[in-house]
Design an enzyme around this catalytic site. Structure first.
Site, short mmCIF file in Angstrom:
data_model
loop_
_atom_site.label_atom_id
_atom_site.label_comp_id
_atom_site.label_asym_id
_atom_site.label_seq_id
_atom_site.Cartn_x
_atom_site.Cartn_y
_atom_site.Cartn_z
N ARG A 97 6.50 -29.30 10.14
CA ARG A 97 7.38 -28.14 9.97
C ARG A 97 7.40 -27.32 11.28
O ARG A 97 8.40 -27.28 11.97
CB ARG A 97 6.88 -27.29 8.79
CG ARG A 97 7.88 -26.31 8.24
CD ARG A 97 7.96 -25.02 9.02
NE ARG A 97 6.67 -24.37 9.18
CZ ARG A 97 6.46 -23.37 10.03
NH1 ARG A 97 7.43 -22.91 10.79
NH2 ARG A 97 5.27 -22.81 10.12
N ASP A 98 6.27 -26.75 11.64
CA ASP A 98 6.23 -25.86 12.81
C ASP A 98 6.48 -26.63 14.11
O ASP A 98 7.15 -26.15 15.01
CB ASP A 98 4.87 -25.16 12.86
CG ASP A 98 4.94 -23.81 13.56
OD1 ASP A 98 5.97 -23.52 14.18
OD2 ASP A 98 3.95 -23.06 13.50
N HIS A 127 -3.31 -19.05 11.30
CA HIS A 127 -2.27 -19.88 11.92
C HIS A 127 -2.21 -19.50 13.40
O HIS A 127 -1.69 -18.44 13.76
CB HIS A 127 -0.94 -19.61 11.20
CG HIS A 127 0.23 -20.35 11.75
ND1 HIS A 127 0.74 -21.47 11.13
CD2 HIS A 127 1.01 -20.14 12.84
CE1 HIS A 127 1.78 -21.91 11.83
NE2 HIS A 127 1.97 -21.11 12.87
N HIS A 187 -1.45 -20.40 17.53
CA HIS A 187 -0.77 -21.21 18.55
C HIS A 187 -1.62 -21.17 19.81
O HIS A 187 -2.33 -20.20 20.05
CB HIS A 187 0.64 -20.66 18.81
CG HIS A 187 1.63 -21.08 17.76
ND1 HIS A 187 2.70 -21.88 18.02
CD2 HIS A 187 1.68 -20.82 16.43
CE1 HIS A 187 3.39 -22.09 16.90
NE2 HIS A 187 2.79 -21.46 15.92
N CYS A 217 6.56 -23.62 22.43
CA CYS A 217 6.93 -22.23 22.31
C CYS A 217 8.25 -22.09 23.03
O CYS A 217 8.36 -22.41 24.21
CB CYS A 217 5.85 -21.37 22.96
SG CYS A 217 6.31 -19.65 23.09
ZN ZN Z 1 3.67 -21.19 14.06
#
Ligand code: ZN
Length: 336
Positions: free
Chosen positions: A33-34, A230, A232, A263
């Site tokens: 998903r991400d 969560h 990054h 990103c």
């Molecule tokens: Zn994320």
């Protein structure tokens, strides 16, 4: 070592979020998903399904499979229904999906998703730029989903989670005040959220901040809801931040295989923290993940094959296990 006492494992119909009850932390795969949401090349449906199957075979018990956004906005998820359905057929897998609105939740629920996530940003400017809605409008939409969930018979109810993104910083607003995270968390918990996914969406956090904010969130809401970290790895602190959250009592984490994604504001940066490195960090510290790294590493080949242009991140995959290293899972098995 922390216990899993903050995690309500008995989530739906007695189904648990992890395949292995002898685990101390849950590492959830969110690359599908991400990671995929910022990849333009369509990842073939059957390969998405193979990715999930092989990760589950390696011991991954929880996957965020897709997002139910309109396909014209994100063509990557045009097969969301098919992927979610296939995920639901994988024995023992806890299936989570993201939805942007009530309609998405209705579709996801009809497929039988275990968990439905709804994301809101702590940064008002991020909401405006990303979903063109205010935080009040988003909260209203979330309330409709709560109402819908409550209208379902108990056995059909999904676990409803709210994702608080940009919880530490936002590329538009800069640093985020922890008090605004607490306020937003309070609104979503009182509205009916059962889990808070707290995200450092663009990699602004440091471990000191993370430990403090997760400590406060767990102290305030931990007895009512689960709190998931969560992170990054945009600026290289993702893994350190995950450990800081663990020290604050968090036992559920998002990560993506090979750190897939990235990103949009920093093209060379990694995406989510690397699943393999997260598993290695915990296992090397004696914290059980239930995931077999030797089986997990080869799954990277699926990403390599389908997205040959994408960089594969991960220090563990690069260097391999230290000489003589024994995974906690193997130690436990040997002892039993
Ligand atoms: Zn994320």
């Amino acid at each position: 070592m922390l216990s899993t006492k903050n995690v309500k494992l008995n989530l739906r119909d007695g189904k648990v979020m992890t395949m292995n009850p002898h685990t101390d932390v849950i590492c959830r795969e969110v690359g599908l998903r991400d990671g995929l949401q910022i990849v333009d090349i369509f990842f073939p449906t059957d390969e998405k399904i193979r990715w999930m199957r092989e990760e589950v075979a390696a011991g991954v018990g929880s996957i965020q499979a897709c997002s139910f956004v309109p396909p014209n906005r994100l063509p990557q998820f045009k097969d969301a229904e098919q992927v979610a359905r296939a995920a639901g057929e994988i024995e023992g897998l806890w299936v989570s999906v993201l939805v942007p609105n009530l309609m998405g939740a209705e579709i996801a629920a009809s497929i039988g998703a275990d968990e439905i996530g709804f994301i809101t940003s702590v940064s008002e400017s991020h909401n405006a730029a990303n979903v063109r809605r205010t935080s009040d409008e988003l909260l209203n939409e979330f309330r409709k989903i709560v109402e819908f969930r409550n209208s379902l018979p108990t056995e059909k109810r999904f676990k409803l989670t709210s994702g608080l993104s940009t919880a530490f910083g936002c590329s538009i607003e800069g640093a985020i005040d922890p008090a605004s995270v607490m306020r937003l968390a309070e609104k979503y918990v009182s509205a009916g959220s059962e889990m808070l996914t707290v995200g450092d969406t663009v990699g602004y956090a440091n471990p000191v901040q993370v430990k403090k904010l997760f400590g406060e969130l767990i102290a305030e809401f931990g007895s009512d809801v689960d709190v998931l970290g969560h992170f990054h790895d945009t600026r290289g602190l993702g893994i350190a931040n995950a450990f800081a959250a663990y020290e604050a009592g968090c036992v559920m984490f998002d990560a993506s295989l090979a750190g897939l994604g990235g990103c949009p504001y920093a093209p060379t940066a990694t995406g989510n923290i690397v699943m393999e490195d997260l598993v290695f960090m915990f296992e090397s510290a004696g914290i059980r993940t239930g995931i077999d790294l030797e089986k997990l590493i080869p799954v990277r080949k699926i990403i390599e094959k389908n997205l040959p242009e994408e960089p594969l991140h991960g220090a563990f995959a690069e260097a391999g296990a230290p000489k003589g290293f024994v995974f906690v899972a193997n130690k436990t098995e040997a002892a039993e």
